[in-house]
Design an enzyme around this catalytic site. Structure first.
Site, mmCIF file in Angstrom:
data_model
loop_
_atom_site.group_PDB
_atom_site.id
_atom_site.type_symbol
_atom_site.label_atom_id
_atom_site.label_comp_id
_atom_site.label_asym_id
_atom_site.label_seq_id
_atom_site.Cartn_x
_atom_site.Cartn_y
_atom_site.Cartn_z
ATOM 1 N N LYS A 1 0.667 -1.334 0.095
ATOM 2 C CA LYS A 1 0.005 -0.044 -0.007
ATOM 3 C C LYS A 1 0.873 1.367 -0.134
ATOM 4 C CE LYS A 1 -3.903 1.958 2.496
ATOM 5 N NZ LYS A 1 -4.814 1.719 3.909
ATOM 6 N N SER B 1 -9.862 -0.615 7.090
ATOM 7 C CA SER B 1 -9.164 -0.442 5.820
ATOM 8 C C SER B 1 -8.353 -1.801 5.398
ATOM 9 C CB SER B 1 -8.345 0.882 5.877
ATOM 10 O OG SER B 1 -8.878 1.768 5.960
ATOM 11 N N SER C 1 -9.736 1.720 3.117
ATOM 12 C CA SER C 1 -8.792 2.590 2.015
ATOM 13 C C SER C 1 -7.928 1.644 1.409
ATOM 14 C CB SER C 1 -8.231 3.658 3.048
ATOM 15 O OG SER C 1 -7.136 3.015 3.874
#
Lengths: 483, 91
Positions: free
Chosen positions: A76, A175, A151
């Site tokens: 990420k 997330s 997210s």
């Protein structure tokens, strides 16, 4: 080859069935084929991957056996990897190049992993659909008109669409788990303090945790073993023994108890999701677990509590983006104060501004007790709820999200509705306990549904064990999107 | 102006500079979110201790030893002169 799990890839590499260079090329071929449709990545690290794969092949030839030797993984884009851009999905960090490795990246490198690229995300982790990324909107591989969740949406898409073998995400209020649920993969948020946050760009420091996102629970266990442990560079990382998570998977579930929290099965829960989760509980019962009903009475206050605590911490954490030390600087300013405010106005997206303002308000003079202190006290009540519930059961099972993946722009006009899509995941962050989402079914329209398992602090072994035994007896995790 | 907060003051405290449209929209959003958050008022928390972090963490001490040199980071600045950050005038 791109469909392989970590276990299969490691086995194939060690047996000489293929090389890491070949496997890495297969992953990039897959990316070239589908990336335009799904936008999982913010940027790729082809050169780094090529070098790491060659080095892995050299070590494999020497008989070296590291847990991820030669395995392509994605990060990420809020986890720093030296020499790569780390944008956090934001304009304000668009040109930021990490001067050092996050501890998890150092550990991945030591374990022999190959870094494929940095994945898309809601700006600074603030969002539940990856629609708040400054770079692009990631699409759900199961239905391109729907969000992948967020997210960590980019990491979930990359794993689901076979654009990497596994990935790391981060989870502040759901997330990792919610996008894992939406994209039909396995995602684990470890206990707060299990994994070092050094080199993770901060959103809400008392809630943030890095965790694995993978195709199976067994792979999740391998990744967790690689990344966790005490780190002198993160004073909140816990000095607690790290078990062999892969070994824990093999134990059966006889005599264990699974708690179903009654407050999670009320209004607002999609009937198809409820049916899948209840069916999963029956499966666990058939594997020897006893089902008990438990109560988490403060669930309905969790979202309100979360947005006080998380936004307060975010408003402080994001004050560092001032156009001086690193990142974007506005060119339209004559004074320092103008430069600060113009830089932040031009550099941050709307959701980030919304949360900074909310956090600024709850911390401001005259409102601190009514909001921030109140939020911290409600956090205690939520934590106590879990301590009481875990007196009656070993693991709590619930839906990960109230419904399967939603469509683009369905919730962007109403921030509160977006926030409420995290209602089932937020409590685990507030209580610091581990939570994992695993695929447990599909809706009639073919969208994945996630089962959330939660356990006591530092009892990831139980989560992984229950999840693995479930996957040994079901095939939901083996399904691939039609892409 | 609403009863809860002055949007101008918050924007200034947060070092943002919003357009009028943004201000109006974000003020409305914040009011709606704070209206939702007000449900916490129904809970009696008078005897409850606040939780600032979920673990029972203790302070961590170590020797104060120099780490990496600052030069490795100064290059990241949007503007710098040798090893100093450059910024617009303060007054």
């Amino acid at each position: 080859m791109h469909r392989l799990t970590i276990e299969q890839a490691v086995e194939g590499l060690r047996a000489g069935k293929f090389s890491s260079v070949e496997l890495t090329r297969a992953i990039y071929d897959r990316i070239d084929q589908v990336e335009e449709s799904v936008s999982a990545y913010i940027h790729l690290t082809r050169e780094i991957a090529q070098n790491q794969a060659q080095e892995a092949d050299r070590l494999i030839a020497q008989g070296e056996k590291k847990p991820l030797l030669g395995v392509p993984v994605a990060l990420k884009d809020l986890i720093c990897a030296q020499g790569t851009r780390t944008t956090c999905g934001s304009k304000i960090l668009n040109d930021f190049v990490s001067p050092y490795d996050a501890t998890v990246v150092r550990k991945l490198k030591e374990a022999g992993a190959v870094l494929i690229g940095k994945t898309n995300m809601d700006e600074f982790g603030m969002g539940s659909s990856t629609e708040n990324s400054w770079h692009a909107i990631s699409k759900n591989p199961w239905s391109l008109e729907r969000t992948p969740g967020g997210s960590s949406g980019g990491s979930a898409v990359a794993v689901s669409a076979n654009e990497c073998i596994a990935a790391l995400g981060s989870d502040t209020g759901g997330s990792i788990r919610q996008p894992a649920s939406f994209c039909g993969i396995t995602g684990l948020k470890p206990t707060y303090g299990r994994v070092s946050r050094f080199g993770l760009i901060a959103y809400a420091s008392s809630l943030d945790q890095i965790g694995p996102m993978a195709k199976t629970v067994a792979d999740t266990a391998i990744l967790l073993n690689v990344i966790c442990g005490k780190d002198p560079k993160d004073s909140t990382s816990a000095d607690i023994a790290v078990p062999n998570f892969s070994q824990a998977l093999r134990k059966d579930l006889k005599g264990m108890k699974v708690g179903l929290p009654r407050e999670y099965f009320t209004t607002g829960l999609d009937p198809e999701v409820e049916e899948s989760v209840r069916r999963s509980a029956k499966t666990l019962e058939s594997l020897g677990m006893e089902i008990v009903e438990v109560s988490l009475p403060h669930l309905e206050y969790a979202v309100a509590c979360y947005y006080i605590v998380a936004c307060a911490e975010a408003s402080a954490n994001l004050s560092r983006y001032d156009g001086v030390k690193y990142g974007y600087r506005s060119e339209h300013s004559d004074t320092l104060m103008e430069m600060y405010s113009n830089t932040r106005e031009e550099g941050f997206g709307k959701e980030v501004k919304r949360r900074i303002l909310l956090g600024t308000f709850v911390l401001s003079s005259g409102y601190y007790d009514a909001y921030y202190l109140k939020g911290q006290k409600v956090r205690t009540l939520i934590k106590n709820d879990f301590e009481n519930a875990f007196k009656q059961c070993d693991v709590i099972a619930s839906p990960t999200a109230p419904a399967p993946a939603f469509k683009f722009n369905e919730k962007t006009g109403d921030p509160l509705q977006m926030y409420l899509s995290d209602i089932y995941t937020i409590s685990a962050n507030l209580a610091g306990i581990p939570g994992m989402s695993i695929p447990c079914g599909q809706s009639a329209s073919g969208l994945p549904i996630g089962l959330q398992l939660m356990a006591r602090q530092f009892d990831e072994e139980t989560l992984l064990r229950v999840g693995h035994q479930y996957q040994q007896n079901t095939d939901h995790h083996l399904k691939s999107p039609p892409l | 102006m609403n009863e809860k907060f002055e949007i101008e003051k918050l924007v200034q405290l947060a070092r943002l500079s919003l357009t009028e449209d943004e201000k109006n929209q974000l003020e409305g959003d914040l009011l709606s979110i704070l209206g939702y958050i007000d449900k916490l008022e129904t809970l009696d928390t008078s005897n409850i201790e606040p939780t600032s972090q979920a673990l029972s963490l203790k302070n961590v001490f170590r020797e104060d030893e120099p780490g990496e040199k600052a030069e490795s980071c100064i290059e990241l600045a949007p503007a710098h002169y040798k090893d100093h950050y450059e910024a617009p005038k303060i007054i």
